[in-house]
Design a protein around this motif. Sequence first.
Motif, short mmCIF file in Angstrom:
data_model
loop_
_atom_site.label_atom_id
_atom_site.label_comp_id
_atom_site.label_asym_id
_atom_site.label_seq_id
_atom_site.Cartn_x
_atom_site.Cartn_y
_atom_site.Cartn_z
N VAL A 77 0.72 -1.24 0.15
CA VAL A 77 -0.06 0.09 0.10
C VAL A 77 0.87 1.09 -0.11
O VAL A 77 1.98 1.31 0.37
CB VAL A 77 -1.05 -0.16 1.23
N GLY A 78 0.20 2.58 -0.51
CA GLY A 78 0.99 3.59 -0.31
C GLY A 78 1.92 3.83 -1.59
O GLY A 78 1.83 3.15 -2.41
N ASP A 79 2.77 4.78 -1.36
CA ASP A 79 3.48 5.22 -2.50
C ASP A 79 4.82 4.32 -2.46
O ASP A 79 5.68 4.58 -1.77
CB ASP A 79 3.95 6.56 -2.15
N ARG A 80 4.61 3.20 -3.54
CA ARG A 80 5.58 2.14 -3.57
C ARG A 80 7.18 2.98 -3.87
O ARG A 80 8.13 2.40 -3.18
CB ARG A 80 5.35 1.42 -4.71
N ALA A 81 7.18 3.83 -4.78
CA ALA A 81 8.41 4.22 -5.08
C ALA A 81 9.33 5.01 -3.97
O ALA A 81 10.41 4.63 -3.80
CB ALA A 81 8.49 5.30 -6.16
N ALA A 82 8.49 5.69 -3.18
CA ALA A 82 9.04 6.47 -2.11
C ALA A 82 9.46 5.36 -1.06
O ALA A 82 10.35 5.71 -0.49
CB ALA A 82 7.89 7.42 -1.53
N LEU A 83 8.50 4.45 -0.75
CA LEU A 83 8.82 3.38 0.16
C LEU A 83 10.13 2.60 -0.25
O LEU A 83 11.16 2.25 0.54
CB LEU A 83 7.63 2.41 0.43
N GLU A 84 10.21 2.38 -1.47
CA GLU A 84 11.21 1.47 -1.76
C GLU A 84 12.55 2.39 -1.62
O GLU A 84 13.60 1.76 -1.23
CB GLU A 84 11.33 1.13 -3.40
#
Length: 151
Positions: A77-84
């Motif tokens: 869930v959420g902003d995958r790119a930012a989380l990665e």
Amino acid sequence: GAPPRPASSQQAITAQKGPPSQHDALSARGHFDRGKAHLVAGRIAPASHDLARAHELEPSDANYLLHARFAHYLQGVGDRAALEKELLQLATARAKEAEGDAFAFHVLGRLAFDQGDDDRARKAFGRAERLAPNDVETLRYQRILASRAKK
């Protein structure tokens, strides 16, 4: 509507759950350990909850933060790119400061794996496996990478 419950069954339910304050009776370490157990068992949502709570109780613990963010990442869930990007920074920093942290290398391996970078994934998982030879998830990803390499 439903008939009201007899007091005895209501008391039994309350006794099972314990008083409301019992939820927070666990220490940060208690939440962390329980969260890790959920993670190992593949129960991602409860893992994410407990690991986030451990981090909330001990915000300066980099290991708690890494585990909490990884569980959140696994939820998808959420902003995958930012989380990665955040996970890559956290795991890289953790791997440098605590070279014996197999989990940091597992996270790096998983990020590389999910991005299709098998070489980077193989190296990171290899490092994780040397540090924690019995980690089931690391071994599973090693097998997947090995079978891909044969094709």
